[in-house]
Motif scaffolding. Structure first.
Motif, PDB file in Angstrom:
ATOM      1  N   HIS A 123       0.188   7.561   0.251  1.00 63.00           N
ATOM      2  CA  HIS A 123       0.312   6.304   1.010  1.00 63.00           C
ATOM      3  C   HIS A 123      -0.345   6.440   2.377  1.00 63.00           C
ATOM      4  O   HIS A 123      -1.034   5.525   2.845  1.00 63.00           O
ATOM      5  N   GLN A 124      -0.144   7.584   2.990  1.00 65.43           N
ATOM      6  CA  GLN A 124      -0.732   7.852   4.297  1.00 65.43           C
ATOM      7  C   GLN A 124      -2.253   7.925   4.209  1.00 65.43           C
ATOM      8  O   GLN A 124      -2.969   7.450   5.102  1.00 65.43           O
ATOM      9  N   ILE A 130       1.606   7.630   8.757  1.00 65.43           N
ATOM     10  CA  ILE A 130       2.967   7.093   8.717  1.00 65.43           C
ATOM     11  C   ILE A 130       3.672   7.492  10.007  1.00 65.43           C
ATOM     12  O   ILE A 130       3.695   8.660  10.379  1.00 65.43           O
ATOM     13  N   ARG A 131       4.220   6.504  10.639  1.00 71.28           N
ATOM     14  CA  ARG A 131       4.890   6.749  11.916  1.00 71.28           C
ATOM     15  C   ARG A 131       6.286   7.309  11.675  1.00 71.28           C
ATOM     16  O   ARG A 131       7.076   6.737  10.929  1.00 71.28           O
ATOM     17  N   PHE A 216      11.817   4.835   6.280  1.00 73.23           N
ATOM     18  CA  PHE A 216      11.411   3.535   5.746  1.00 73.23           C
ATOM     19  C   PHE A 216      11.722   2.404   6.723  1.00 73.23           C
ATOM     20  O   PHE A 216      10.986   1.415   6.777  1.00 73.23           O
ATOM     21  N   GLN A 219       8.864   2.164   9.095  1.00 74.28           N
ATOM     22  CA  GLN A 219       7.661   1.598   8.472  1.00 74.28           C
ATOM     23  C   GLN A 219       7.792   0.085   8.276  1.00 74.28           C
ATOM     24  O   GLN A 219       6.828  -0.658   8.512  1.00 74.28           O
ATOM     25  N   GLN A 222       7.377  -1.618  11.707  1.00 75.71           N
ATOM     26  CA  GLN A 222       5.977  -1.591  12.114  1.00 75.71           C
ATOM     27  C   GLN A 222       5.148  -2.576  11.290  1.00 75.71           C
ATOM     28  O   GLN A 222       4.287  -3.295  11.820  1.00 75.71           O
ATOM     29  N   MET A 223       5.408  -2.641   9.987  1.00 80.04           N
ATOM     30  CA  MET A 223       4.668  -3.545   9.111  1.00 80.04           C
ATOM     31  C   MET A 223       4.950  -5.007   9.458  1.00 80.04           C
ATOM     32  O   MET A 223       4.068  -5.861   9.404  1.00 80.04           O
ATOM     33  N   GLU A 249       0.074  -2.440   1.068  1.00 78.23           N
ATOM     34  CA  GLU A 249       0.776  -1.352   1.749  1.00 78.23           C
ATOM     35  C   GLU A 249       2.278  -1.462   1.517  1.00 78.23           C
ATOM     36  O   GLU A 249       2.974  -0.458   1.313  1.00 78.23           O
ATOM     37  N   TYR A 250       2.789  -2.676   1.557  1.00 80.10           N
ATOM     38  CA  TYR A 250       4.209  -2.921   1.319  1.00 80.10           C
ATOM     39  C   TYR A 250       4.586  -2.493  -0.106  1.00 80.10           C
ATOM     40  O   TYR A 250       5.618  -1.829  -0.311  1.00 80.10           O
ATOM     41  N   LEU A 253       4.650   1.247  -0.285  1.00 90.96           N
ATOM     42  CA  LEU A 253       5.831   1.783   0.380  1.00 90.96           C
ATOM     43  C   LEU A 253       7.072   1.635  -0.500  1.00 90.96           C
ATOM     44  O   LEU A 253       7.922   2.538  -0.561  1.00 90.96           O
TER      45      LEU A 253
END
Length: 410
Positions: A123-124, A130-131, A216, A219, A222-223, A249-250, A253
């Motif tokens: 995913h990264q 990924i934060r 999560f 993420q 942030q999203m 991206e969602y 995740l």
């Protein structure tokens, strides 16, 4: 004490290798028998290592499986008319659920932990770094020490209290006993071994749950911010690209989350399954007054811990579900008329996914931890608690009538 230099290094990191990040937790899982250990056939003394590994796992899981068997023996030993069987059933339910957690989680952790880390890395690679915050980095870094210290301290406390109150627990631990040095050593070894690995496995799963929950949550937040920014974008082509990227991206995740859910679903199922029976059985025992003081104290503490963790996980599940569905509110405020057809399709697909099956910690497709779970659980506990209270009062009234009739007859 964590140095300032180390904290600065953690803050400066951007790219994260999640297999390396979760390595300490994986290591302590292997040490405690919650994760399989791979031994290469080319390694020296391969057969000897495999034999020792199987013996080690046999010692761990034999104690786990014997605990509910011992509880059955204890129940059969007591007189059915004594009123102690129902509260003692709470111990049987607890040890049975704990054994299930350990055995089932051994296979899920061994199968999915590495896949989970790999999915986060993938995913990264696809959508950027990924934060993760400082809390996640520090807990992951010292996970093995955090788990070890907590488990050892809890096991020592549990074993010490059991030995100190051994006279009141004489019937509870049958066929084990504290008569003589040999029996005492055997009983304390069983209690310490079972308690150590039981606590260790559940602590590791809880640490993993909390870490992934925080991960999560960051993420999704942030999203959500990026989605709000993209919807305010004036360029239609750029807006179209960003919205579709965020949607994909969602979905990616959520795929990572589903793998993490596969790791902890056995623990969540057993925790919620044993909560109501243990609470009701103990309530009955306390109302009937058939337990010793030490037994009442120990079982009350057990219920308090179980209810506490159920409450915590219910809150975690509700918060996660709310945050996972937060893009829905942003998309509902957006006017899709000025955007391109392709961007509108991306928005509709996004909304369709958010309106689909509830996103959250799913327990065997039976239920999902969300805001409704807290209300349903509270209602169920109150309902069965009142039933047990009435049942106990009815039993007491019946006993009083029998005593009075006996007295009159005499």
């Amino acid at each position: 004490m964590i140095s300032i230099t180390y904290v600065k290094e953690l803050k400066q990191e951007s790219h994260t290798d999640f297999k390396h990040l979760f390595q300490p937790l994986e290591q302590i899982a292997k040490w405690t028998g919650l994760h399989s250990v791979q031994i290469g056939k080319e390694s020296r003394f391969y057969i000897v290592k495999r034999v020792f590994l199987w013996i080690y796992l046999l010692v761990i899981y034999s104690a786990m499986m014997l605990a509910p068997v011992k509880s059955v023996f204890t129940i059969l030993y007591n007189d059915p008319d004594d009123g102690r069987i129902i509260p003692l059933l709470s111990l049987f339910v607890f040890f049975l659920a704990s054994a299930y957690i350990s055995v089932a989680s051994y296979f899920s952790v061994s199968k999915y932990l590495s896949s989970f880390c790999g999915s986060l890395n993938e995913h990264q690679r696809l959508y950027g770094n990924i934060r993760i915050n400082l809390f996640i980095k520090i807990v992951c870094k010292w996970a093995n020490w955090i788990v070890a210290v907590f488990v050892v301290a809890t096991t020592v406390f549990y074993s010490s209290c059991t030995y100190y109150m051994r006279d009141d627990f004489a019937d509870t631990f049958r066929p084990l006993s504290f008569e003589g040095v040999y029996n005492t050593v055997l009983t304390m070894s069983f209690i310490s071994n079972n308690g150590f690995f039981l606590i260790a496995h559940q602590v590791i799963l809880n640490v993993f749950l909390i870490l992934t929950f925080k991960l999560f949550l960051i993420q999704f937040s942030q999203m959500n911010e990026r989605l709000e920014t993209s919807l305010a974008e004036k360029s239609p082509s750029l807006q179209e690209k960003i919205i579709e990227t965020i949607r994909q991206e969602y979905s990616s995740l959520l795929a990572c989350f589903e793998i993490s859910n596969s790791i902890i679903r056995h623990y969540l199922f057993a925790l919620y399954a044993m909560c109501i029976p243990i609470v009701c059985f103990l309530l009955y025992g306390l109302l009937r007054g058939k337990l010793t003081g030490s037994e009442s104290l120990a079982m009350t503490l057990l219920v308090v811990f179980i209810v506490f963790f159920v409450l915590v996980h219910t809150i975690i599940g509700a918060v996660f579900s709310i945050r996972a569905h937060s893009p829905f509110n942003v998309l509902m405020k957006f006017d899709i008329r000025p955007i391109t057809d392709k961007a509108a399709r991306s928005v509709l697909l996004f909304v369709s996914r958010l309106n689909g099956p509830t996103i959250g910690y799913n327990v065997y497709e039976l239920f999902t931890l969300d805001t409704n779970t807290a209300l349903a659980l509270t209602g169920t506990l109150l309902t069965y608690g009142i039933v047990m209270l009435q049942f106990s009062e009815t039993g007491s009234s019946g006993n009083s009538v029998c005593i009075n009739n006996t007295s009159i007859t005499s």
